[in-house]
Design a protein around this motif. Structure first.
Motif, PDB file in Angstrom:
ATOM      1  N   ARG A 135       0.833  -1.206   0.000  1.00 10.00           N
ATOM      2  CA  ARG A 135       0.000   0.000   0.000  1.00 10.00           C
ATOM      3  C   ARG A 135       0.871   1.260   0.000  1.00 10.00           C
ATOM      4  O   ARG A 135       0.630   2.205  -0.761  1.00 10.00           O
ATOM      5  CB  ARG A 135      -0.911   0.007   1.233  1.00 10.00           C
ATOM      6  N   THR A 136       1.883   1.275   0.868  1.00 14.93           N
ATOM      7  CA  THR A 136       2.744   2.443   0.970  1.00 14.93           C
ATOM      8  C   THR A 136       3.463   2.715  -0.341  1.00 14.93           C
ATOM      9  O   THR A 136       3.551   3.866  -0.788  1.00 14.93           O
ATOM     10  CB  THR A 136       3.772   2.240   2.092  1.00 14.93           C
ATOM     11  N   SER A 137       3.995   1.669  -0.963  1.00 12.73           N
ATOM     12  CA  SER A 137       4.766   1.857  -2.187  1.00 12.73           C
ATOM     13  C   SER A 137       3.891   2.376  -3.319  1.00 12.73           C
ATOM     14  O   SER A 137       4.310   3.233  -4.100  1.00 12.73           O
ATOM     15  CB  SER A 137       5.454   0.550  -2.590  1.00 12.73           C
ATOM     16  N   ALA A 138       2.645   1.883  -3.408  1.00  9.63           N
ATOM     17  CA  ALA A 138       1.736   2.372  -4.440  1.00  9.63           C
ATOM     18  C   ALA A 138       1.420   3.848  -4.218  1.00  9.63           C
ATOM     19  O   ALA A 138       1.371   4.642  -5.170  1.00  9.63           O
ATOM     20  CB  ALA A 138       0.457   1.539  -4.456  1.00  9.63           C
ATOM     21  N   GLN A 139       1.220   4.234  -2.966  1.00  6.74           N
ATOM     22  CA  GLN A 139       0.903   5.624  -2.653  1.00  6.74           C
ATOM     23  C   GLN A 139       2.086   6.540  -2.944  1.00  6.74           C
ATOM     24  O   GLN A 139       1.935   7.611  -3.546  1.00  6.74           O
ATOM     25  CB  GLN A 139       0.475   5.728  -1.185  1.00  6.74           C
ATOM     26  N   ARG A 140       3.275   6.116  -2.531  1.00  7.55           N
ATOM     27  CA  ARG A 140       4.456   6.946  -2.765  1.00  7.55           C
ATOM     28  C   ARG A 140       4.822   7.004  -4.234  1.00  7.55           C
ATOM     29  O   ARG A 140       5.314   8.023  -4.729  1.00  7.55           O
ATOM     30  CB  ARG A 140       5.631   6.427  -1.931  1.00  7.55           C
ATOM     31  N   LEU A 141       4.573   5.908  -4.956  1.00 14.56           N
ATOM     32  CA  LEU A 141       4.867   5.908  -6.383  1.00 14.56           C
ATOM     33  C   LEU A 141       3.932   6.862  -7.124  1.00 14.56           C
ATOM     34  O   LEU A 141       4.352   7.542  -8.070  1.00 14.56           O
ATOM     35  CB  LEU A 141       4.754   4.493  -6.947  1.00 14.56           C
ATOM     36  N   ARG A 142       2.670   6.927  -6.706  1.00 20.13           N
ATOM     37  CA  ARG A 142       1.750   7.883  -7.331  1.00 20.13           C
ATOM     38  C   ARG A 142       2.238   9.317  -7.110  1.00 20.13           C
ATOM     39  O   ARG A 142       2.201  10.144  -8.030  1.00 20.13           O
ATOM     40  CB  ARG A 142       0.330   7.707  -6.780  1.00 20.13           C
ATOM     41  N   ALA A 143       2.685   9.620  -5.907  1.00 17.59           N
ATOM     42  CA  ALA A 143       3.197  10.962  -5.632  1.00 17.59           C
ATOM     43  C   ALA A 143       4.457  11.245  -6.449  1.00 17.59           C
ATOM     44  O   ALA A 143       4.644  12.354  -6.968  1.00 17.59           O
ATOM     45  CB  ALA A 143       3.484  11.110  -4.137  1.00 17.59           C
ATOM     46  N   ALA A 144       5.337  10.241  -6.585  1.00 16.74           N
ATOM     47  CA  ALA A 144       6.558  10.424  -7.371  1.00 16.74           C
ATOM     48  C   ALA A 144       6.235  10.634  -8.845  1.00 16.74           C
ATOM     49  O   ALA A 144       6.877  11.441  -9.522  1.00 16.74           O
ATOM     50  CB  ALA A 144       7.477   9.214  -7.194  1.00 16.74           C
ATOM     51  N   ALA A 145       5.241   9.905  -9.354  1.00 16.54           N
ATOM     52  CA  ALA A 145       4.844  10.067 -10.750  1.00 16.54           C
ATOM     53  C   ALA A 145       4.362  11.492 -11.017  1.00 16.54           C
ATOM     54  O   ALA A 145       4.571  12.038 -12.106  1.00 16.54           O
ATOM     55  CB  ALA A 145       3.762   9.059 -11.103  1.00 16.54           C
ATOM     56  N   ALA A 146       3.730  12.114 -10.031  1.00  9.73           N
ATOM     57  CA  ALA A 146       3.287  13.496 -10.184  1.00  9.73           C
ATOM     58  C   ALA A 146       4.472  14.460 -10.154  1.00  9.73           C
ATOM     59  O   ALA A 146       4.466  15.491 -10.823  1.00  9.73           O
ATOM     60  CB  ALA A 146       2.287  13.853  -9.087  1.00  9.73           C
TER      61      ALA A 146
END
Length: 283
Positions: free
Chosen positions: A177-188
């Motif tokens: 869950r954490t990695s998906a959330q942080r990856l979304r923020a990084a993609a932005a």
């Protein structure tokens, strides 16, 4: 635009790179150090004539796209990329992708933590640096190609030898869950980076779990303070988990320590002695 300084900077950056650094054959009769001008131009996706004019201080002001190609071709650090933009009279924008350059002081820090396993990760969970104990606890990252050092790819798409997903960590679902959330923020933060976009596409195509988590659009995550690794040689190793942010490079130092006097501390001591020589990890 400072044409003379720009020309000198491009020439010195080009001359420090060997053909082997960028996957090119050395070839015979190479009379100058580093890359040839035509090789640098090819890597930057511009014409040799245009690149030559830049090095001769008679070229037009390069666009942001050209500057990005030059920075990529000449393997510039973040500081060098910004300097290139200033010389060209084009203020630098945000970095095109997550930094992979780890400061020397951080590398020294990892080596000075002999009783702790420590890694440095990028904004998209690529393991950039590690110490010996981290390699013994998790795996020998030096034996892996770069793409296989990405922990989020490993969590969602990697093999699960002996049922051990992501080194058998106890919080693997929370990490997902954490990695998906942080990856979304990084993609932005890095919308122009093809590697970030490619990683997201790969995960969406290959993991239903990631697709479900990605669809939630969550971008905040609670830190994990303790986790247990199921190690194939020494059994369960419970460690405290502390992440220190390197804000200027969008990286994290993740440090795993065991409670003093605990069986896990003894397990880490044993792993420190064993190292990676007897690791039996299916890849």
């Amino acid at each position: 635009m400072d044409r003379r300084e720009l020309a000198a900077f491009l020439r010195t950056r080009r001359e420090r790179i060997t053909p082997a650094d960028v996957g090119l054959p050395a070839g015979p009769r190479r009379r100058t150090p580093g890359l040839r001008r035509e090789e640098a131009a090819q890597l930057a996706f511009i014409s040799t004539e245009y690149y030559t004019r830049l090095e001769q201080a008679r070229g037009p002001r390069p666009s942001r796209e050209v500057l990005a190609g030059l920075a990529r071709a000449l393997r510039l650090s973040d500081a060098e990329r910004d300097h290139l933009h200033h010389l060209a009279g084009e203020p630098p924008g945000p970095p095109p992708g997550p930094s992979r350059e780890v400061r020397r002081s951080i590398l020294d820090l990892l080596d000075r933590l002999p009783q702790a396993a420590a890694i440095v990760t990028s904004a998209v969970f690529e393991v950039l640096a590690w110490n010996d104990l981290a390699a013994a606890l998790m795996e020998d990252f030096s034996a892996l190609p770069r793409r296989d050092r990405n922990l989020v790819r490993r969590a969602f798409l990697g093999l699960h030898p002996q049922g051990r997903r992501l080194y058998g960590v106890s919080d693997v679902d929370a990490f997902a869950r954490t990695s998906a959330q942080r990856l979304r923020a990084a993609a932005a933060r890095y919308p122009e980076d093809p590697e970030v976009a490619g990683l997201v596409r790969e995960l969406l195509a290959g993991s239903e779990e990631f697709t479900r988590l990605w669809a939630s659009h969550d971008v905040s995550a609670e830190p994990t303070l303790c986790k247990t690794f199921e190690h194939p040689l020494v059994g369960p190793v419970t460690v405290n988990c502390d992440a220190l942010a390197i804000t200027d490079r969008d990286q994290q130092v993740v440090i795993y320590t065991a409670t003093p006097g605990s069986p896990s501390e003894e397990a880490l001591r044993l792993l420190s002695a064993i190292g990676t020589q007897r690791m039996d990890v299916v890849r």
